[in-house]
Scaffold this motif. Sequence first.
Motif, PDB file in Angstrom:
ATOM      1  N   GLY A 124      28.135  34.265  35.817  1.00 36.37           N
ATOM      2  CA  GLY A 124      27.559  35.504  36.339  1.00 36.37           C
ATOM      3  C   GLY A 124      28.270  36.110  37.533  1.00 36.37           C
ATOM      4  O   GLY A 124      27.702  36.969  38.224  1.00 36.37           O
ATOM      5  N   HIS A 125      29.516  35.694  37.778  1.00 39.18           N
ATOM      6  CA  HIS A 125      30.251  36.213  38.927  1.00 39.18           C
ATOM      7  C   HIS A 125      31.284  37.260  38.492  1.00 39.18           C
ATOM      8  O   HIS A 125      31.621  37.367  37.314  1.00 39.18           O
ATOM      9  CB  HIS A 125      30.928  35.067  39.680  1.00 39.18           C
ATOM     10  N   GLN A 126      31.796  38.011  39.474  1.00 42.84           N
ATOM     11  CA  GLN A 126      32.853  38.983  39.210  1.00 42.84           C
ATOM     12  C   GLN A 126      34.207  38.326  39.461  1.00 42.84           C
ATOM     13  O   GLN A 126      34.376  37.639  40.475  1.00 42.84           O
ATOM     14  CB  GLN A 126      32.683  40.200  40.113  1.00 42.84           C
ATOM     15  N   VAL A 127      35.139  38.541  38.553  1.00 39.63           N
ATOM     16  CA  VAL A 127      36.433  37.852  38.649  1.00 39.63           C
ATOM     17  C   VAL A 127      37.590  38.830  38.441  1.00 39.63           C
ATOM     18  O   VAL A 127      37.632  39.566  37.450  1.00 39.63           O
ATOM     19  CB  VAL A 127      36.547  36.708  37.608  1.00 39.63           C
ATOM     20  N   LEU A 128      38.509  38.802  39.399  1.00 43.63           N
ATOM     21  CA  LEU A 128      39.786  39.518  39.267  1.00 43.63           C
ATOM     22  C   LEU A 128      40.848  38.488  38.907  1.00 43.63           C
ATOM     23  O   LEU A 128      41.023  37.494  39.619  1.00 43.63           O
ATOM     24  CB  LEU A 128      40.161  40.202  40.586  1.00 43.63           C
ATOM     25  N   GLY A 129      41.548  38.703  37.805  1.00 47.48           N
ATOM     26  CA  GLY A 129      42.648  37.826  37.410  1.00 47.48           C
ATOM     27  C   GLY A 129      43.978  38.479  37.723  1.00 47.48           C
ATOM     28  O   GLY A 129      44.166  39.678  37.464  1.00 47.48           O
ATOM     29  N   ILE A 130      44.907  37.704  38.305  1.00 56.01           N
ATOM     30  CA  ILE A 130      46.221  38.238  38.696  1.00 56.01           C
ATOM     31  C   ILE A 130      47.307  37.345  38.114  1.00 56.01           C
ATOM     32  O   ILE A 130      47.265  36.113  38.274  1.00 56.01           O
ATOM     33  CB  ILE A 130      46.376  38.278  40.233  1.00 56.01           C
ATOM     34  N   ASP A 131      48.273  37.957  37.438  1.00 57.68           N
ATOM     35  CA  ASP A 131      49.402  37.189  36.900  1.00 57.68           C
ATOM     36  C   ASP A 131      50.597  38.122  36.731  1.00 57.68           C
ATOM     37  O   ASP A 131      50.431  39.339  36.583  1.00 57.68           O
ATOM     38  CB  ASP A 131      49.025  36.559  35.547  1.00 57.68           C
ATOM     39  N   ARG A 132      51.786  37.529  36.741  1.00 52.98           N
ATOM     40  CA  ARG A 132      53.000  38.329  36.548  1.00 52.98           C
ATOM     41  C   ARG A 132      53.236  38.670  35.085  1.00 52.98           C
ATOM     42  O   ARG A 132      53.960  39.611  34.764  1.00 52.98           O
ATOM     43  CB  ARG A 132      54.223  37.539  37.061  1.00 52.98           C
ATOM     44  N   ASP A 133      52.660  37.867  34.201  1.00 47.78           N
ATOM     45  CA  ASP A 133      52.916  37.989  32.765  1.00 47.78           C
ATOM     46  C   ASP A 133      51.992  39.038  32.147  1.00 47.78           C
ATOM     47  O   ASP A 133      50.776  38.852  32.069  1.00 47.78           O
ATOM     48  CB  ASP A 133      52.704  36.622  32.097  1.00 47.78           C
ATOM     49  N   GLU A 134      52.575  40.128  31.683  1.00 45.80           N
ATOM     50  CA  GLU A 134      51.789  41.227  31.134  1.00 45.80           C
ATOM     51  C   GLU A 134      51.003  40.807  29.894  1.00 45.80           C
ATOM     52  O   GLU A 134      49.854  41.225  29.688  1.00 45.80           O
ATOM     53  CB  GLU A 134      52.712  42.404  30.790  1.00 45.80           C
TER      54      GLU A 134
END
Length: 220
Positions: free
Chosen positions: A26-36
């Motif tokens: 139930g949380h908000q998540v931002l995912g960050i990665d270099r791979d498109e």
Amino acid sequence: MDSQQFAVIGLGRFGSSLAEELMKLGHQVLGIDRDEEVVDEMSEKLTHAVVADATDEEVLRSLGIRNFDCVIVAIGDDIQTSILVSIQVKELGVHKVVGKALSDLHGRVLERIGVDRVIYPERDMGIRVAHHLVSPNLLDYIELSKEYTIAELRVPSCLDGKELRELDPRARFGCSIVALNKASGMIIAPTADDKLAEKDIMVLIGTNRQIERFEEEYRV
């Protein structure tokens, strides 16, 4: 539980699995990665997913990284990048930073630069699997520290119908049963009068050796 905002930097197997589980909770998540390609795959599963170079401080600023409740640096096998990103995130004032370590040395470096919690997914999973293999009644095992452990044990048939006073784990082994998960619900801080039933789940806390002795005594 109030919804929190998490950022997961590095969407490899561990990072993506962690991010998805946080979403399910139930949380908000931002995912960050270099791979498109990886980001495209995760974009439907997370609140947001972006292609970005997390070693660039300005990029992190533009993402508002300091506003997140917790940032997990889950970068795969590049220790140098993991350390650099962790430094940037700490310097930007993130309240809580969790770092994935690949080795004890990597972990010590992360601790020294101020990472709030260091995790060792591969090592910890190996420890859990080993305990599950040798202890058939063990359901889960979490090290609280080098000495203390909390463990979930299934009640074996030999303890069916017994009251906790008959086990007296505190006096006999030094560990404590802090909860009982029964078919009727969870009992927190059970009393000496509470009865065990086969397949109930006992939650024990104690030193590694105390819990091992308890489990060995009632292993079937």
